[in-house]
Design an enzyme around this catalytic site. Sequence first.
Site, PDB file in Angstrom:
ATOM      1  N   HIS A  17       3.655   5.008 -68.357  1.00 54.84           N
ATOM      2  CA  HIS A  17       2.823   4.332 -69.358  1.00 54.84           C
ATOM      3  C   HIS A  17       2.580   5.247 -70.557  1.00 54.84           C
ATOM      4  O   HIS A  17       2.672   4.822 -71.706  1.00 54.84           O
ATOM      5  CB  HIS A  17       1.455   3.950 -68.774  1.00 54.84           C
ATOM      6  CG  HIS A  17       1.496   2.923 -67.701  1.00 54.84           C
ATOM      7  ND1 HIS A  17       0.880   3.085 -66.487  1.00 54.84           N
ATOM      8  CD2 HIS A  17       2.080   1.697 -67.662  1.00 54.84           C
ATOM      9  CE1 HIS A  17       1.070   2.011 -65.744  1.00 54.84           C
ATOM     10  NE2 HIS A  17       1.798   1.150 -66.434  1.00 54.84           N
ATOM     11  N   ARG A  95      11.841  -0.792 -67.023  1.00 53.82           N
ATOM     12  CA  ARG A  95      12.381   0.236 -66.136  1.00 53.82           C
ATOM     13  C   ARG A  95      13.744  -0.179 -65.588  1.00 53.82           C
ATOM     14  O   ARG A  95      14.631   0.628 -65.454  1.00 53.82           O
ATOM     15  CB  ARG A  95      11.431   0.467 -64.957  1.00 53.82           C
ATOM     16  CG  ARG A  95      10.103   1.065 -65.343  1.00 53.82           C
ATOM     17  CD  ARG A  95       9.206   1.112 -64.148  1.00 53.82           C
ATOM     18  NE  ARG A  95       9.041  -0.242 -63.613  1.00 53.82           N
ATOM     19  CZ  ARG A  95       7.933  -0.743 -63.135  1.00 53.82           C
ATOM     20  NH1 ARG A  95       6.862  -0.015 -63.067  1.00 53.82           N
ATOM     21  NH2 ARG A  95       7.864  -1.974 -62.699  1.00 53.82           N
TER      22      ARG A  95
END
Length: 164
Positions: A17, A95
């Site tokens: 993050h 991802r």
Amino acid sequence: MRIGLYPGTFDPVTLGHIDIIERGLALVDRLVIGVAINRDKGPMFTLEERVEMLEAECAEITDRVGGEIIVHPFENLLIDCARDVGANVILRGLRAVSDFEYEFQMVGMNRALDSSVETVFMMADARRQAIASKLVKEIARLDGDVSHFVTPAVQTRLKAKMQG
């Protein structure tokens, strides 16, 4: 002014993050971190705890690289949150291919609701691609080492949550 919205549950905030926050900050004048309440996910940390963690991490980022970051809890539709904070772009971290499939559907729905808000996908740094909050919590529950996935401050909070 270019205002970006980076939404998520951040339960807890990870180095993945933080990577997206730092890189996203370079794309906008103001970055709003939208902390989703999302009761359906049953978060480990309360909304207040997640906001506190993000505010602390973001203060370190702005001290280091500058920029403006605001942490903003929300429980409404993402597109409504974007309107509320004046965002003209939504930042999303990816991802893997499985993330893209879900995000692709979300973009289509959001564009149908408000075509003036763009979505920008950012690939996670190769060193951070495997990091997921869900897995970090599981490792912490099993007393594993999460130091490769979160900051020391978040690691301390995870340990305290596991003990208490």
